[in-house]
Design an enzyme around this catalytic site. Structure first.
Site, short mmCIF file in Angstrom:
data_model
loop_
_atom_site.label_atom_id
_atom_site.label_comp_id
_atom_site.label_asym_id
_atom_site.label_seq_id
_atom_site.Cartn_x
_atom_site.Cartn_y
_atom_site.Cartn_z
N ASN A 154 38.79 0.69 -33.77
CA ASN A 154 37.89 0.82 -32.63
C ASN A 154 38.02 2.26 -32.15
O ASN A 154 38.98 2.61 -31.46
CB ASN A 154 38.33 -0.19 -31.55
CG ASN A 154 37.48 -0.13 -30.30
OD1 ASN A 154 36.61 0.73 -30.17
ND2 ASN A 154 37.74 -1.03 -29.38
N ARG A 214 34.59 -1.50 -35.08
CA ARG A 214 33.75 -1.80 -33.93
C ARG A 214 32.70 -0.70 -33.83
O ARG A 214 33.03 0.48 -33.77
CB ARG A 214 34.59 -1.81 -32.67
CG ARG A 214 33.77 -2.14 -31.47
CD ARG A 214 34.61 -2.18 -30.23
NE ARG A 214 33.83 -2.73 -29.13
CZ ARG A 214 34.35 -3.09 -27.98
NH1 ARG A 214 35.63 -2.98 -27.78
NH2 ARG A 214 33.58 -3.58 -27.05
N HIS A 262 29.21 -5.76 -25.35
CA HIS A 262 30.38 -6.65 -25.31
C HIS A 262 30.18 -7.86 -26.22
O HIS A 262 30.80 -8.91 -26.02
CB HIS A 262 30.68 -7.15 -23.88
CG HIS A 262 31.37 -6.14 -23.02
ND1 HIS A 262 31.10 -5.99 -21.69
CD2 HIS A 262 32.32 -5.21 -23.31
CE1 HIS A 262 31.84 -5.01 -21.19
NE2 HIS A 262 32.59 -4.52 -22.17
N ARG A 301 31.90 3.20 -14.10
CA ARG A 301 30.44 3.16 -14.29
C ARG A 301 29.77 2.45 -13.12
O ARG A 301 30.31 1.49 -12.59
CB ARG A 301 30.09 2.44 -15.59
CG ARG A 301 30.37 3.27 -16.83
CD ARG A 301 30.16 2.48 -18.10
NE ARG A 301 31.41 2.12 -18.72
CZ ARG A 301 31.56 1.25 -19.72
NH1 ARG A 301 30.49 0.64 -20.22
NH2 ARG A 301 32.74 0.98 -20.22
N GLU A 303 38.52 -9.28 -29.44
CA GLU A 303 37.48 -8.61 -30.23
C GLU A 303 38.01 -8.22 -31.61
O GLU A 303 37.28 -8.29 -32.60
CB GLU A 303 36.99 -7.37 -29.46
CG GLU A 303 36.20 -7.74 -28.22
CD GLU A 303 36.29 -6.72 -27.10
OE1 GLU A 303 37.44 -6.36 -26.72
OE2 GLU A 303 35.25 -6.29 -26.60
#
Ligand code: AMP
Length: 390
Positions: free
Chosen positions: A9, A86, A174, A234, A372
């Site tokens: 990732n 990813r 996501h 964010r 993940e």
């Protein structure tokens, strides 16, 4: 000899890795941070730190070499059978994992402008791994893929149609996390998985996803990973008029607005203190409390909106660093959702139990740790040629 799969990732200056053998628990995990002159690398196996073989941490390729040198020392005879990556953006083309070849690489490169802060780094990770393991299958796993079945009304903006055609759509992100949660629900609570579920992935990045029968129908994130819920740094949802105002009246250009929305806003911007929920929960500053109030309120609003998209609700699932660990945030989010049949069992919530709703509640509320890496590892395993499992 251990046949293994590696998951990567790659972020702008980071590289997260996990090494899997033949089980779902990783043999080792690691994190290279601040890739550059001050790069650091931490790797661990079975809960213990691995002594890092000296290496170059000035580039993604150097960091990967250091990871591999360490793994080869820790696991002699390691045979890397596939590598999973990813990748943040799969556009409209990729609806599931794909083995990378030249055509895929070209398409991923073409999608880079849609995710300029992430996609180029994901690609750097793929290139580094192709260099380290020529001939080994490289599998790209997309954060957008899980959302590709959204109905059109949840895929578009009300702009002239040519913008939709040129790719200005609500992609959703996501997806690897939601894919994992959908799989866990199907395994552990099939009656809920078959119904109307809202999953709130609350971490440093945060979003929520409405699922019907295990498939995504709406998400709070849209064209970029900026929309929807406020996050660590964010903004989440913002009136586009604010951006026009900042441009015309304050002379902010795209780079300044990007920095504002991605790096200076959210919990950090509101609190003026930290992007980290633990720090905010421990603080007595009124601004920290207000940042938490805003976070909770926006989650409640979005859960209400997603329940409307589903025509009702059977379960809410919390995951991500905050969702899995913060009893305060879960309790606060749920306390004003009694009208949706949500009622918390406070002892279960305090224990981070898998089911935290009270026995009488109409809607089940769950806490499921997401994974993940495992979704990526499974996709990589599936790409191992003949002979099957590692
Ligand atoms: P993630 O991006 O999924 O790793 O989540 C990171 C976020 O989870 C940070 O805001 C952390 O402060 C938050 N977090 C982790 N553990 C806890 C905890 N015990 N209580 C509250 N927030 C937590």
């Amino acid at each position: 000899m251990t046949r293994a799969v590696l998951t990567l990732n790659a972020g702008s200056s980071s590289l997260k890795v996990a090494l899997f053998g033949d089980s779902d628990a990783p043999l080792a995990t690691g994190h290279a941070d601040r890739i550059g002159p001050e790069g650091t690398l931490r790797l661990s196996a079975a809960g213990k730190a691995l002594p890092v073989a000296m290496g170059d941490l000035t580039s993604h390729a150097g960091a990967l070499d250091s990871v591999l040198a360490t793994f080869r020392e820790a696991f002699p005879g390691l045979d890397m059978a596939a590598i999973g990556h990813r990748v943040v953006h799969g556009g409209v083309t990729f609806t599931g994992p794909v083995v990378v070849d030249d055509a895929v690489l070209a398409e991923l490169d073409r999608l880079s402008p849609l995710a300029p802060l992430h996609q180029p780094h994901n690609l750097a990770g793929i290139h580094a791994a192709m260099q380290a393991f020529p001939g080994v299958p490289q599998v790209a796993c997309f954060d957008t893929a899980f959302h590709r079945a959204h109905p059109w009304v949840n895929d578009t903006f009300a702009l002239p149609r040519r913008f939709y055609d040129m790719g200005v759509r609500r992609y959703g992100f996501h997806g690897l996390s939601y894919d994992y949660i959908a799989g866990e629900l199907a395994r552990t609570a099939p009656h809920l998985a078959a119904g109307r579920v809202i999953v709130a992935h609350l971490g440093n990045g945060a979003s929520a996803c409405a699922m019907l029968g295990g498939r995504a129908v709406a998400s709070t994130m849209g064209f970029s990973a900026l929309d929807g819920l406020p996050m660590g740094t964010r903004s989440g949802q913002i009136d586009p008029g604010v951006l026009l105002y900042l441009m015309t009246e304050h002379g902010m250009d795209a780079a300044a607005i990007s920095d504002l929305l991605y790096k200076q806003s959210g919990l950090l911007g509101l609190s003026g203190l930290s992007n980290d929920m633990r720090t905010l929960e421990a603080s007595t500053a009124p601004e920290a409390a207000q940042a938490i109030d805003y976070f909770v309120f926006r989650i409640q609003r979005e859960i209400g909106g997603l329940a409307a998209a589903l025509g009702g609700i059977d379960a809410v699932v919390f995951c991500g660093g905050i969702g899995e660990n913060s009893r305060l945030i879960r309790a606060r989010v749920c306390e004003r959702l009694g009208w949706m049949g949500i009622e918390i069992d406070h002892a279960a919530n305090a224990a981070n139990a898998p089911v935290i709703s009270s026995a009488m509640a109409r809607t089940t509320v769950m806490v499921l740790p997401t994974n993940e890496e495992l979704v990526i590892a499974r996709a990589a395993r599936a790409a191992i040629p003949t002979g099957g499992q590692p």
